[in-house]
Every structure is written in structure tokens, then in C-alpha cells.
Write an enzyme that holds these catalytic residues in place. Sequence first.
Site, PDB file in Angstrom:
ATOM      1  N   SER A   1       0.609  23.982 -28.704  1.00 63.26           N
ATOM      2  CA  SER A   1      -0.125  24.477 -27.528  1.00 63.26           C
ATOM      3  C   SER A   1      -0.509  23.301 -26.636  1.00 63.26           C
ATOM      4  O   SER A   1      -1.333  22.456 -27.033  1.00 63.26           O
ATOM      5  CB  SER A   1      -1.408  25.188 -27.967  1.00 63.26           C
ATOM      6  OG  SER A   1      -2.268  25.370 -26.857  1.00 63.26           O
TER       7      SER A   1
ATOM      8  N   HIS B   1       3.763  26.276 -26.381  1.00 63.53           N
ATOM      9  CA  HIS B   1       2.834  27.397 -26.162  1.00 63.53           C
ATOM     10  C   HIS B   1       1.984  27.077 -24.939  1.00 63.53           C
ATOM     11  O   HIS B   1       1.423  25.973 -24.845  1.00 63.53           O
ATOM     12  CB  HIS B   1       1.959  27.551 -27.409  1.00 63.53           C
ATOM     13  CG  HIS B   1       1.060  28.742 -27.428  1.00 63.53           C
ATOM     14  ND1 HIS B   1       1.498  30.022 -27.688  1.00 63.53           N
ATOM     15  CD2 HIS B   1      -0.280  28.839 -27.245  1.00 63.53           C
ATOM     16  CE1 HIS B   1       0.469  30.854 -27.672  1.00 63.53           C
ATOM     17  NE2 HIS B   1      -0.614  30.163 -27.402  1.00 63.53           N
TER      18      HIS B   1
ATOM     19  N   ASP C   1      -1.082  28.257 -22.720  1.00 65.49           N
ATOM     20  CA  ASP C   1      -2.279  29.114 -22.769  1.00 65.49           C
ATOM     21  C   ASP C   1      -2.884  29.320 -21.391  1.00 65.49           C
ATOM     22  O   ASP C   1      -3.516  28.421 -20.844  1.00 65.49           O
ATOM     23  CB  ASP C   1      -3.340  28.460 -23.671  1.00 65.49           C
ATOM     24  CG  ASP C   1      -3.066  28.660 -25.135  1.00 65.49           C
ATOM     25  OD1 ASP C   1      -3.120  27.678 -25.896  1.00 65.49           O
ATOM     26  OD2 ASP C   1      -2.792  29.804 -25.532  1.00 65.49           O
TER      27      ASP C   1
ATOM     28  N   MET D   1      -5.657  31.002 -19.134  1.00 65.54           N
ATOM     29  CA  MET D   1      -6.987  31.598 -19.273  1.00 65.54           C
ATOM     30  C   MET D   1      -7.579  31.819 -17.880  1.00 65.54           C
ATOM     31  O   MET D   1      -7.536  30.924 -17.036  1.00 65.54           O
ATOM     32  CB  MET D   1      -7.895  30.656 -20.063  1.00 65.54           C
ATOM     33  CG  MET D   1      -7.362  30.376 -21.446  1.00 65.54           C
ATOM     34  SD  MET D   1      -8.419  29.175 -22.309  1.00 65.54           S
ATOM     35  CE  MET D   1      -7.503  29.068 -23.857  1.00 65.54           C
TER      36      MET D   1
ATOM     37  N   HIS E   1       1.135  32.569 -23.256  1.00 67.10           N
ATOM     38  CA  HIS E   1       0.074  33.416 -23.809  1.00 67.10           C
ATOM     39  C   HIS E   1      -0.921  33.728 -22.699  1.00 67.10           C
ATOM     40  O   HIS E   1      -1.707  32.865 -22.307  1.00 67.10           O
ATOM     41  CB  HIS E   1      -0.590  32.636 -24.967  1.00 67.10           C
ATOM     42  CG  HIS E   1      -1.723  33.359 -25.608  1.00 67.10           C
ATOM     43  ND1 HIS E   1      -2.593  32.723 -26.470  1.00 67.10           N
ATOM     44  CD2 HIS E   1      -2.138  34.643 -25.548  1.00 67.10           C
ATOM     45  CE1 HIS E   1      -3.506  33.596 -26.898  1.00 67.10           C
ATOM     46  NE2 HIS E   1      -3.239  34.772 -26.342  1.00 67.10           N
TER      47      HIS E   1
ATOM     48  N   MET F   1      -4.089  35.031 -21.537  1.00 69.08           N
ATOM     49  CA  MET F   1      -5.444  35.507 -21.855  1.00 69.08           C
ATOM     50  C   MET F   1      -6.090  35.850 -20.521  1.00 69.08           C
ATOM     51  O   MET F   1      -6.964  35.147 -19.991  1.00 69.08           O
ATOM     52  CB  MET F   1      -6.228  34.416 -22.600  1.00 69.08           C
ATOM     53  CG  MET F   1      -5.753  34.244 -24.034  1.00 69.08           C
ATOM     54  SD  MET F   1      -6.218  32.680 -24.758  1.00 69.08           S
ATOM     55  CE  MET F   1      -4.920  31.651 -24.108  1.00 69.08           C
TER      56      MET F   1
ATOM     57  N   MET G   1      -4.431  36.577 -33.299  1.00 66.27           N
ATOM     58  CA  MET G   1      -5.338  35.470 -32.981  1.00 66.27           C
ATOM     59  C   MET G   1      -6.164  35.152 -34.216  1.00 66.27           C
ATOM     60  O   MET G   1      -6.736  36.060 -34.828  1.00 66.27           O
ATOM     61  CB  MET G   1      -6.252  35.849 -31.821  1.00 66.27           C
ATOM     62  CG  MET G   1      -5.583  35.882 -30.457  1.00 66.27           C
ATOM     63  SD  MET G   1      -4.766  34.348 -30.020  1.00 66.27           S
ATOM     64  CE  MET G   1      -6.167  33.252 -29.867  1.00 66.27           C
TER      65      MET G   1
ATOM     66  N   ASP H   1      -2.343  31.866 -34.078  1.00 68.40           N
ATOM     67  CA  ASP H   1      -2.763  31.009 -32.982  1.00 68.40           C
ATOM     68  C   ASP H   1      -4.263  30.748 -33.044  1.00 68.40           C
ATOM     69  O   ASP H   1      -5.056  31.662 -32.853  1.00 68.40           O
ATOM     70  CB  ASP H   1      -2.408  31.720 -31.665  1.00 68.40           C
ATOM     71  CG  ASP H   1      -2.711  30.892 -30.455  1.00 68.40           C
ATOM     72  OD1 ASP H   1      -2.711  31.463 -29.348  1.00 68.40           O
ATOM     73  OD2 ASP H   1      -2.966  29.683 -30.593  1.00 68.40           O
TER      74      ASP H   1
HETATM   75  C1  DX5 Z   1      -7.009  29.721 -27.907  1.00 66.02           C
HETATM   76  C2  DX5 Z   1      -5.519  29.510 -27.649  1.00 66.02           C
HETATM   77  C3  DX5 Z   1      -4.845  28.687 -28.717  1.00 66.02           C
HETATM   78  C4  DX5 Z   1      -5.431  27.275 -28.871  1.00 66.02           C
HETATM   79  C5  DX5 Z   1      -4.834  26.620 -30.097  1.00 66.02           C
HETATM   80  O1  DX5 Z   1      -7.496  30.744 -27.059  1.00 66.02           O
HETATM   81  O2  DX5 Z   1      -4.847  30.735 -27.543  1.00 66.02           O
HETATM   82  O3  DX5 Z   1      -3.449  28.601 -28.416  1.00 66.02           O
HETATM   83  O4  DX5 Z   1      -5.110  26.519 -27.729  1.00 66.02           O
HETATM   84  O5  DX5 Z   1      -5.462  25.360 -30.251  1.00 66.02           O
HETATM   85  P1  DX5 Z   1      -5.922  24.874 -31.720  1.00 66.02           P
HETATM   86  O6  DX5 Z   1      -4.656  24.809 -32.538  1.00 66.02           O
HETATM   87  O7  DX5 Z   1      -6.516  23.518 -31.478  1.00 66.02           O
HETATM   88  O8  DX5 Z   1      -6.883  25.886 -32.237  1.00 66.02           O
HETATM   89 ZN    ZN Z   2      -2.653  30.655 -27.397  1.00 66.90          ZN
END
Ligand code: DX5
Ligand code: ZN
Length: 219
Positions: free
Chosen positions: A7, A32, A34, A36, A65, A67, A136, A174
Site C-alpha cells: 500500500s 495498492h 488507498d 480516502m 481501494h 474508501m 478489512m 488489508d
Molecule cells: C487502511 C488502508 C490500508 C492501509 C494498510 O484504511 O485500506 O490499505 O494503508 O497499511 P498498514 O499495512 O500499515 O496497516
Molecule cells: Zn487499503
Amino acid sequence: MIILSPSILASDFTILGEQMRQAEAGGNDYFHFDVMDGMFVPNISFGIPVLISVRKFTHKTLDVHLMVEAPERYIDKFIDAGADIITVHQEACKPLRDTVDHIHERGKRAGIAIKPGTDIDVLDEYFGLADMFLIMTVEPGFGGQKYMDVCTGKIRNLRERLAGKGLDTDIQVDGGITRENVETVLSAGANVIVMGSSIFKGNITDNTKYFSELFKKYD
Ligand code: DX5
Ligand code: ZN
């Protein structure tokens, strides 16, 4: 095949490209990404402009991903920016079936994610449709959190349910995955492993190599 998806949220964005190369030198499979929005999760990360740059920089599969509240509004934009897999949250996407269908119509793979508090029952109707289910293992929104042990049973139950239907759909995990707990999630049936801190904190190539070597033992 066990897939390693670092990620990039955990990387140093001032040297993101360099750090992606370091992960590639260790043998990752995906990256990955992320996204947000500060609405579905209480954090804001990055979006389309960064994905366009990342797409130009790597040939690796980009595992996006979302979110994001009402992610159906952005599917085409993320696909046009270079996403190979788009994962939306069941809790955030009302037209989930249409959204999965649309991702497929655009020739990409569709993932459905659920938060730790959401029961795997909501995924049943997407068996045979979604290409990946994301369990998750932390509350979404931040990297560097601790793995929630209660999720191990969810992973195992989902893998058993899928097998019961003759399906080997990818199960992605994840959040909080480390050297100490990765074999727990592998044994429970996860096969797409997201890691942020465990890859980008410390020696990135060594970290990636460690996990890619370990995963070969499970292939
Ligand atoms: C959290 C993300 C994850 C996170 C993983 O909302 O979806 O992908 O970045 O990071 P680690 O492995 O450090 O928990
Ligand atoms: Zn993620």
C-alpha cells in the site's frame, strides 16, 4: 498464487517513485492505492492525479481501494487514470451490483470490501460476480494500525463458503498485516495480502523480498 500488494499510502511521497522501484526489486505483484475522501473514512489521502503519475511509472497491477462515499461516481475516472482492479465498499455503494457490472463492462476487475463490523453475509449475492473480496482487518482510514484478530474467523468463513460453492475467488486482507500475523491470514484462506507499514518502513526491498519468498511456500 499468493499476491503481495504494497500500500503506497505508507510510502514517503517525496520519493514515491524510488520507493516503488525498491518494492519492485523485492518482487511485489500489485500496488495498492488507498483513496480516502474524508467522508466514508475520517482521512483524506490522494486521488486521480497521483494515480495518473503512478500508472505512467509502473507496469504492476494497480489495485485501487476506494474508501469513498458513493464510489460509483468515480469508477470511469479511476479506470481512465489507470486502475486495473477497483474495490468499492459494500457499506458505501448503494448501486453495488450495477457498479460491479460497470467495472466489468470497462474490462477491469471488481472487488467488494467490507469493514470489520460488516458481516460476510452481505457478500453472498456477489459470489461468482466479484473478482475479489476485501476483508478489512482494521477500521479503514489509516495505515499503521493493529490487526484485529476477530477478522481471522471472517476470512476463514468466507474461504469455506466460497469453496462450498466451488469458487476460488481472491480474498484480500488489508490493515495491520505483519511478519508475525501474515501466516495466520494465509492459513485462514487470504491470498491477496496488502501491507503498508510492513513494506515501506525499514528496508523496502528486503521487506518485499521477505514476503515474496514466504508466499512462494504457499503456492
Ligand atoms: C487502511 C488502508 C490500508 C492501509 C494498510 O484504511 O485500506 O490499505 O494503508 O497499511 P498498514 O499495512 O500499515 O496497516
Ligand atoms: Zn487499503
